[in-house]
Design a protein around this motif. Structure first.
Motif, PDB file in Angstrom:
ATOM      1  N   LEU A  18       4.262  -7.600 -17.865  1.00 23.87           N
ATOM      2  CA  LEU A  18       3.969  -6.875 -19.103  1.00 23.87           C
ATOM      3  C   LEU A  18       3.546  -5.443 -18.820  1.00 23.87           C
ATOM      4  CD1 LEU A  18       2.165  -9.631 -21.190  1.00 23.87           C
ATOM      5  CD2 LEU A  18       4.481  -8.754 -21.472  1.00 23.87           C
ATOM      6  N   ILE A  19       2.807  -5.240 -17.735  1.00 26.21           N
ATOM      7  CA  ILE A  19       2.415  -3.875 -17.352  1.00 26.21           C
ATOM      8  C   ILE A  19       3.658  -3.069 -16.974  1.00 26.21           C
ATOM      9  CG2 ILE A  19       1.161  -2.493 -15.656  1.00 26.21           C
ATOM     10  CD1 ILE A  19      -0.949  -4.705 -15.600  1.00 26.21           C
ATOM     11  N   ARG A  20       4.557  -3.685 -16.222  1.00 24.14           N
ATOM     12  CA  ARG A  20       5.806  -2.992 -15.861  1.00 24.14           C
ATOM     13  C   ARG A  20       6.637  -2.685 -17.101  1.00 24.14           C
ATOM     14  NH1 ARG A  20       7.853  -6.717 -10.873  1.00 24.14           N
ATOM     15  NH2 ARG A  20       5.899  -6.614  -9.728  1.00 24.14           N
ATOM     16  N   LEU A  21       6.699  -3.641 -18.021  1.00 26.32           N
ATOM     17  CA  LEU A  21       7.435  -3.423 -19.265  1.00 26.32           C
ATOM     18  C   LEU A  21       6.856  -2.250 -20.039  1.00 26.32           C
ATOM     19  CD1 LEU A  21       9.604  -4.385 -21.300  1.00 26.32           C
ATOM     20  CD2 LEU A  21       7.825  -5.857 -22.283  1.00 26.32           C
ATOM     21  N   LEU A  22       5.542  -2.168 -20.108  1.00 29.19           N
ATOM     22  CA  LEU A  22       4.893  -1.049 -20.787  1.00 29.19           C
ATOM     23  C   LEU A  22       5.226   0.271 -20.104  1.00 29.19           C
ATOM     24  CD1 LEU A  22       2.923   0.058 -22.900  1.00 29.19           C
ATOM     25  CD2 LEU A  22       1.085  -0.417 -21.271  1.00 29.19           C
ATOM     26  N   ALA A  23       5.177   0.298 -18.777  1.00 26.37           N
ATOM     27  CA  ALA A  23       5.461   1.533 -18.038  1.00 26.37           C
ATOM     28  C   ALA A  23       6.896   1.998 -18.276  1.00 26.37           C
ATOM     29  CB  ALA A  23       5.213   1.326 -16.549  1.00 26.37           C
ATOM     30  N   ALA A  68       2.643  10.056  -9.780  1.00 22.99           N
ATOM     31  CA  ALA A  68       1.807  10.277 -10.965  1.00 22.99           C
ATOM     32  C   ALA A  68       1.086  11.614 -10.877  1.00 22.99           C
ATOM     33  CB  ALA A  68       0.791   9.139 -11.114  1.00 22.99           C
ATOM     34  N   LEU A  69       0.568  11.948  -9.711  1.00 27.34           N
ATOM     35  CA  LEU A  69      -0.131  13.229  -9.554  1.00 27.34           C
ATOM     36  C   LEU A  69       0.828  14.413  -9.661  1.00 27.34           C
ATOM     37  CD1 LEU A  69      -2.652  12.327  -6.715  1.00 27.34           C
ATOM     38  CD2 LEU A  69      -3.146  12.702  -9.144  1.00 27.34           C
ATOM     39  N   LEU A  70       2.038  14.262  -9.133  1.00 28.56           N
ATOM     40  CA  LEU A  70       3.024  15.343  -9.247  1.00 28.56           C
ATOM     41  C   LEU A  70       3.400  15.591 -10.702  1.00 28.56           C
ATOM     42  CD1 LEU A  70       5.418  14.689  -6.243  1.00 28.56           C
ATOM     43  CD2 LEU A  70       3.965  16.667  -6.611  1.00 28.56           C
ATOM     44  N   PHE A  71       3.648  14.529 -11.446  1.00 31.15           N
ATOM     45  CA  PHE A  71       3.989  14.702 -12.855  1.00 31.15           C
ATOM     46  C   PHE A  71       2.810  15.257 -13.644  1.00 31.15           C
ATOM     47  CE2 PHE A  71       7.554  11.674 -12.083  1.00 31.15           C
ATOM     48  CZ  PHE A  71       8.564  12.526 -12.493  1.00 31.15           C
ATOM     49  N   LEU A  72       1.593  14.900 -13.240  1.00 31.13           N
ATOM     50  CA  LEU A  72       0.416  15.462 -13.894  1.00 31.13           C
ATOM     51  C   LEU A  72       0.324  16.964 -13.646  1.00 31.13           C
ATOM     52  CD1 LEU A  72      -2.012  14.592 -15.610  1.00 31.13           C
ATOM     53  CD2 LEU A  72      -3.296  14.361 -13.484  1.00 31.13           C
ATOM     54  N   GLY A  98       0.819  -1.214   0.000  1.00 28.04           N
ATOM     55  CA  GLY A  98       0.000   0.000   0.000  1.00 28.04           C
ATOM     56  C   GLY A  98       0.849   1.257   0.000  1.00 28.04           C
ATOM     57  N   ALA A  99       1.943   1.229   0.740  1.00 24.44           N
ATOM     58  CA  ALA A  99       2.847   2.381   0.760  1.00 24.44           C
ATOM     59  C   ALA A  99       3.502   2.582  -0.600  1.00 24.44           C
ATOM     60  CB  ALA A  99       3.909   2.193   1.838  1.00 24.44           C
ATOM     61  N   ILE A 100       3.860   1.484  -1.251  1.00 19.65           N
ATOM     62  CA  ILE A 100       4.461   1.576  -2.583  1.00 19.65           C
ATOM     63  C   ILE A 100       3.456   2.133  -3.578  1.00 19.65           C
ATOM     64  CG2 ILE A 100       5.347   0.179  -4.498  1.00 19.65           C
ATOM     65  CD1 ILE A 100       6.649  -1.622  -2.352  1.00 19.65           C
ATOM     66  N   VAL A 101       2.222   1.644  -3.514  1.00 18.33           N
ATOM     67  CA  VAL A 101       1.169   2.137  -4.411  1.00 18.33           C
ATOM     68  C   VAL A 101       0.925   3.618  -4.175  1.00 18.33           C
ATOM     69  CG1 VAL A 101      -1.298   1.973  -4.930  1.00 18.33           C
ATOM     70  CG2 VAL A 101       0.064  -0.098  -4.725  1.00 18.33           C
ATOM     71  N   MET A 102       0.895   4.030  -2.916  1.00 22.13           N
ATOM     72  CA  MET A 102       0.700   5.440  -2.600  1.00 22.13           C
ATOM     73  C   MET A 102       1.840   6.285  -3.173  1.00 22.13           C
ATOM     74  SD  MET A 102       0.755   7.502   0.976  1.00 22.13           S
ATOM     75  CE  MET A 102       2.495   7.186   1.031  1.00 22.13           C
ATOM     76  N   GLY A 103       3.063   5.795  -3.074  1.00 19.07           N
ATOM     77  CA  GLY A 103       4.204   6.520  -3.617  1.00 19.07           C
ATOM     78  C   GLY A 103       4.104   6.690  -5.131  1.00 19.07           C
ATOM     79  N   PHE A 122       5.320  10.441 -18.077  1.00 18.81           N
ATOM     80  CA  PHE A 122       5.785   9.980 -16.768  1.00 18.81           C
ATOM     81  C   PHE A 122       4.598   9.731 -15.840  1.00 18.81           C
ATOM     82  CE2 PHE A 122      10.463  10.600 -15.784  1.00 18.81           C
ATOM     83  CZ  PHE A 122      10.856  10.376 -17.079  1.00 18.81           C
ATOM     84  N   SER A 123       3.610  10.602 -15.875  1.00 15.23           N
ATOM     85  CA  SER A 123       2.425  10.431 -15.046  1.00 15.23           C
ATOM     86  C   SER A 123       1.698   9.138 -15.402  1.00 15.23           C
ATOM     87  CB  SER A 123       1.493  11.629 -15.211  1.00 15.23           C
ATOM     88  OG  SER A 123       0.318  11.441 -14.466  1.00 15.23           O
ATOM     89  N   ALA A 124       1.537   8.878 -16.678  1.00 12.36           N
ATOM     90  CA  ALA A 124       0.873   7.646 -17.115  1.00 12.36           C
ATOM     91  C   ALA A 124       1.679   6.419 -16.702  1.00 12.36           C
ATOM     92  CB  ALA A 124       0.676   7.669 -18.626  1.00 12.36           C
ATOM     93  N   SER A 125       2.982   6.503 -16.798  1.00 15.83           N
ATOM     94  CA  SER A 125       3.827   5.375 -16.413  1.00 15.83           C
ATOM     95  C   SER A 125       3.723   5.072 -14.924  1.00 15.83           C
ATOM     96  CB  SER A 125       5.285   5.661 -16.771  1.00 15.83           C
ATOM     97  OG  SER A 125       5.424   5.792 -18.155  1.00 15.83           O
ATOM     98  N   PHE A 126       3.772   6.102 -14.105  1.00 12.88           N
ATOM     99  CA  PHE A 126       3.655   5.869 -12.669  1.00 12.88           C
ATOM    100  C   PHE A 126       2.251   5.405 -12.286  1.00 12.88           C
ATOM    101  CE2 PHE A 126       7.622   8.270 -12.396  1.00 12.88           C
ATOM    102  CZ  PHE A 126       8.312   7.474 -11.496  1.00 12.88           C
ATOM    103  N   PHE A 127       1.236   5.835 -13.016  1.00 15.70           N
ATOM    104  CA  PHE A 127      -0.114   5.322 -12.783  1.00 15.70           C
ATOM    105  C   PHE A 127      -0.175   3.827 -13.118  1.00 15.70           C
ATOM    106  CE2 PHE A 127      -4.389   4.327 -14.357  1.00 15.70           C
ATOM    107  CZ  PHE A 127      -5.105   4.557 -13.184  1.00 15.70           C
ATOM    108  N   LEU A 128       0.450   3.422 -14.220  1.00 16.75           N
ATOM    109  CA  LEU A 128       0.501   1.999 -14.566  1.00 16.75           C
ATOM    110  C   LEU A 128       1.228   1.189 -13.492  1.00 16.75           C
ATOM    111  CD1 LEU A 128       1.246   2.014 -18.398  1.00 16.75           C
ATOM    112  CD2 LEU A 128      -0.801   1.142 -17.260  1.00 16.75           C
ATOM    113  N   LEU A 129       2.302   1.729 -12.956  1.00 11.19           N
ATOM    114  CA  LEU A 129       3.013   1.031 -11.889  1.00 11.19           C
ATOM    115  C   LEU A 129       2.163   0.934 -10.625  1.00 11.19           C
ATOM    116  CD1 LEU A 129       6.600   2.457 -12.425  1.00 11.19           C
ATOM    117  CD2 LEU A 129       5.821   0.113 -12.839  1.00 11.19           C
ATOM    118  N   ALA A 130       1.379   1.975 -10.328  1.00  9.19           N
ATOM    119  CA  ALA A 130       0.474   1.922  -9.174  1.00  9.19           C
ATOM    120  C   ALA A 130      -0.590   0.848  -9.380  1.00  9.19           C
ATOM    121  CB  ALA A 130      -0.166   3.285  -8.942  1.00  9.19           C
TER     122      ALA A 130
END
Length: 87
Positions: free
Chosen positions: A65-70, A18-22, A8-13, A36-44
């Motif tokens: 595959l999701i990580r590879l895309l990000a 993602a919000l900062l880059f947005l 949960g902490a990792i997802v929050m980070g 970058f925002s889209a990539s960090f959203f995919l990682l979340a």
């Protein structure tokens, strides 16, 4: 229990990043920040999916595959940003 808390902490980070880059994208209009925002959203999303399901290690291919895309999005955005500056 601790694994879910740390996930949960990792997802929050990732979500905060993602919000900062947005917000940077809204200020500057540079597509690098939007990517970058889209990539960090995919990682979340990736780590949320991992935390909420008990997928065995052998069956985590869609997650990779999701990580590879990000990470591919990040690499493409950096290359595009650098080629635009050179022109």
């Amino acid at each position: 229990m601790l694994d879910q808390f740390l996930s949960g902490a990792i997802v929050m980070g990732f979500a905060v990043a993602a919000l900062l880059f947005l917000s940077y994208w809204r200020r500057t209009g540079q597509s690098l920040f939007l990517t970058f925002s889209a990539s960090f959203f995919l990682l979340a999303v990736n780590y949320t999916w991992l935390a909420l399901t008990n997928i065995p290690v052998e069956e985590r291919s869609p997650l990779f595959l999701i990580r590879l895309l990000a990470f591919s999005l990040i690499i493409v955005a950096i290359v595009q940003s650098n080629t635009k500056r050179g022109r």
